[in-house]
Design an enzyme around this catalytic site. Sequence first.
Site, mmCIF file in Angstrom:
data_model
loop_
_atom_site.group_PDB
_atom_site.id
_atom_site.type_symbol
_atom_site.label_atom_id
_atom_site.label_comp_id
_atom_site.label_asym_id
_atom_site.label_seq_id
_atom_site.Cartn_x
_atom_site.Cartn_y
_atom_site.Cartn_z
ATOM 1 N N CYS A 1 0.806 -1.232 0.000
ATOM 2 C CA CYS A 1 0.000 0.000 0.000
ATOM 3 C C CYS A 1 0.836 1.278 0.000
ATOM 4 O O CYS A 1 0.832 2.027 -0.969
ATOM 5 C CB CYS A 1 -0.924 0.006 1.218
ATOM 6 S SG CYS A 1 -2.148 -1.299 1.140
HETATM 7 N N1 LIG Z 1 -2.786 -5.997 1.879
HETATM 8 C C1 LIG Z 1 -3.193 -4.890 2.439
HETATM 9 O O1 LIG Z 1 -2.810 -4.578 3.565
HETATM 10 C C2 LIG Z 1 -4.162 -3.953 1.733
HETATM 11 C C3 LIG Z 1 -4.787 -2.955 2.498
HETATM 12 C C4 LIG Z 1 -5.672 -2.101 1.878
HETATM 13 C C5 LIG Z 1 -5.900 -2.216 0.511
HETATM 14 N N2 LIG Z 1 -5.277 -3.165 -0.218
HETATM 15 C C6 LIG Z 1 -5.594 -3.247 -1.652
HETATM 16 O O2 LIG Z 1 -6.452 -4.345 -1.874
HETATM 17 C C7 LIG Z 1 -6.171 -4.949 -3.136
HETATM 18 C C8 LIG Z 1 -5.837 -6.420 -2.944
HETATM 19 O O3 LIG Z 1 -4.660 -6.503 -2.144
HETATM 20 P P1 LIG Z 1 -4.237 -7.837 -1.401
HETATM 21 O O4 LIG Z 1 -3.171 -7.443 -0.449
HETATM 22 O O5 LIG Z 1 -5.434 -8.567 -0.903
HETATM 23 O O6 LIG Z 1 -3.600 -8.637 -2.618
HETATM 24 P P2 LIG Z 1 -3.235 -10.203 -2.673
HETATM 25 O O7 LIG Z 1 -2.192 -10.342 -3.714
HETATM 26 O O8 LIG Z 1 -3.000 -10.709 -1.291
HETATM 27 O O9 LIG Z 1 -4.579 -10.876 -3.186
HETATM 28 C C9 LIG Z 1 -5.095 -10.696 -4.463
HETATM 29 C C10 LIG Z 1 -5.703 -12.005 -4.942
HETATM 30 O O10 LIG Z 1 -6.315 -11.773 -6.207
HETATM 31 C C11 LIG Z 1 -6.093 -12.921 -7.023
HETATM 32 N N3 LIG Z 1 -6.286 -12.511 -8.416
HETATM 33 C C12 LIG Z 1 -5.457 -11.838 -9.234
HETATM 34 N N4 LIG Z 1 -6.037 -11.618 -10.417
HETATM 35 C C13 LIG Z 1 -7.279 -12.157 -10.354
HETATM 36 C C14 LIG Z 1 -8.369 -12.251 -11.264
HETATM 37 N N5 LIG Z 1 -8.302 -11.706 -12.485
HETATM 38 N N6 LIG Z 1 -9.462 -12.902 -10.855
HETATM 39 C C15 LIG Z 1 -9.554 -13.453 -9.621
HETATM 40 N N7 LIG Z 1 -8.549 -13.379 -8.716
HETATM 41 C C16 LIG Z 1 -7.440 -12.740 -9.075
HETATM 42 C C17 LIG Z 1 -4.690 -13.355 -6.658
HETATM 43 O O11 LIG Z 1 -4.466 -14.708 -6.994
HETATM 44 C C18 LIG Z 1 -4.685 -13.119 -5.140
HETATM 45 O O12 LIG Z 1 -5.114 -14.257 -4.425
HETATM 46 C C19 LIG Z 1 -5.030 -4.124 -3.736
HETATM 47 O O13 LIG Z 1 -5.585 -3.134 -4.558
HETATM 48 C C20 LIG Z 1 -4.392 -3.490 -2.536
HETATM 49 O O14 LIG Z 1 -3.747 -2.273 -2.851
HETATM 50 C C21 LIG Z 1 -4.425 -4.055 0.380
#
Ligand SMILES: NC(=O)c1ccc[n+]([C@@H]2O[C@H](COP(=O)([O-])OP(=O)(O)OC[C@H]3O[C@@H](n4cnc5c(N)ncnc54)[C@H](O)[C@@H]3O)[C@@H](O)[C@H]2O)c1
Length: 439
Positions: free
Chosen positions: A280
Amino acid sequence: MAKAENETTAQLLQERIRSRRARVGIVGLGYVGLPLAVEFAKAGFEVTGIDISETKTARINQGESYIGDVATPTIAPLVTAGRLRATTDFSVAQELDTINICVPTPLRKTKDPDMSYVVSASQEIARNFHAGMLIILESTTYPGTTDEVVLPMLQRSGLQVGQDFFLCFSPERVDPGNARYQTANIPKVVGGVTPACTEMGRLFYSQALEKVVPVSSTQVAEMVKLLENTFRMINIGLVNEVAIMCDRMGINVWEVIQAAATKPFGFMPFYPGPGLGGHCIPIDPFYLSWKTKQAGIEARFIELAGYINGQMPHFVVDKVQNALNDVGKPVKGSHIHLFGVAYKKDIEDMRESPALDIMLLLQRRGAIITYSDPHVPLLRTDGLELIAQPEDAAASVDCVVVVTDHSVFDYVRLAGHAKLIVDTRNALKGITGPHIVRL
Ligand SMILES: NC(=O)c1ccc[n+]([C@@H]2O[C@H](COP(=O)([O-])OP(=O)(O)OC[C@H]3O[C@@H](n4cnc5c(N)ncnc54)[C@H](O)[C@@H]3O)[C@@H](O)[C@H]2O)c1
């Protein structure tokens, strides 16, 4: 006549949501999507997770968690009760009433937004779209994404937004490793394309989460997230710069911050460190600067803080080199052991971790690198593949660098047996000695 039908679509979905009969879908079962899926399943909904990873979907269906903040004993009964399942097959969307999109939004090498995951997930949803659906984008992104990227794909169905289907943006605020604030009790901001969309989003989240904060548009909701993370990134940049200044002047920056934080108003403590990490803070502000550049506005605070934060791994490596020089050892050939490599304490996430930069920079200067991290048993990065060593390995090396201040580490023991320690997190607070060098 048409109005009555439209009201019926909205009312029908509202009724399904209120009665928990709405079939909930979560696309992307990572740090954000999996905890969200679990909250809705716990609230009594039937939840289907969709992910492109067969490993992840298989583990969920076996009742296993792979995310630190979600315990396997929480998932297993939900799977057994049929309230949580996972699949790689997007055609299940045909049977779903709601879908939250929680896919990655990384940066390209050029620091431009990589929207490919959002686009591909939205295309799959559009292929299996039907009237009466609520779609909510949760992935962090630049203002305008929901209306400019997702909405046109869904409108190709001929369905009318705010009447036949509902589209919102809701920023995710999860803080991995935070035991006090988790998905259920972090207030949830939501903004829709139309007022009816916002109301549908508010109703949906209020079934499973403690507090929902509706805002007037998707753009406001998108900007909320970027303001929060930009605020954090810039304040960390400021305090990192102050740390560098204090270092030059021989002032203990940690003591300065601790004393400043006693002011009961108008000050909020931020702490210096070895550099930004995670999915992030190092990334999101560049989504904003990319978008504002198109409007002819340069995001100067963001660029400056990005530069200072990006210098921190170099600053740490210089400190290590100087500390070794002071004891008559060149960095070349020295054995340097990193204490903690995850991007922040008490989690396993290595994404963008400054430890990776520090390791590579030290290796380039000829050092031999090892590490301890109970959360990261194996580490692979450009040209390096390392296995975590026991904490006591620190006793026999030339220098220990505390990069991540995990709670499980025994810092008193470390201070007792390590020859030289560079502490980038003030993890050894209260312990002093000529062999301890602080950031
Ligand atoms: N991790 C954090 O602390 C956090 C906090 C706030 C916001 N975010 C935001 O949330 C979003 C997700 O982050 P995250 O940390 O959960 O990511 P992550 O990589 O942990 O999870 C994303 C998941 O999406 C899957 N994926 C990718 N492409 C796909 C598709 N086309 N169809 C279905 N699944 C698909 C991946 O396999 C993965 O399991 C990002 O935009 C991130 O910036 C993350």
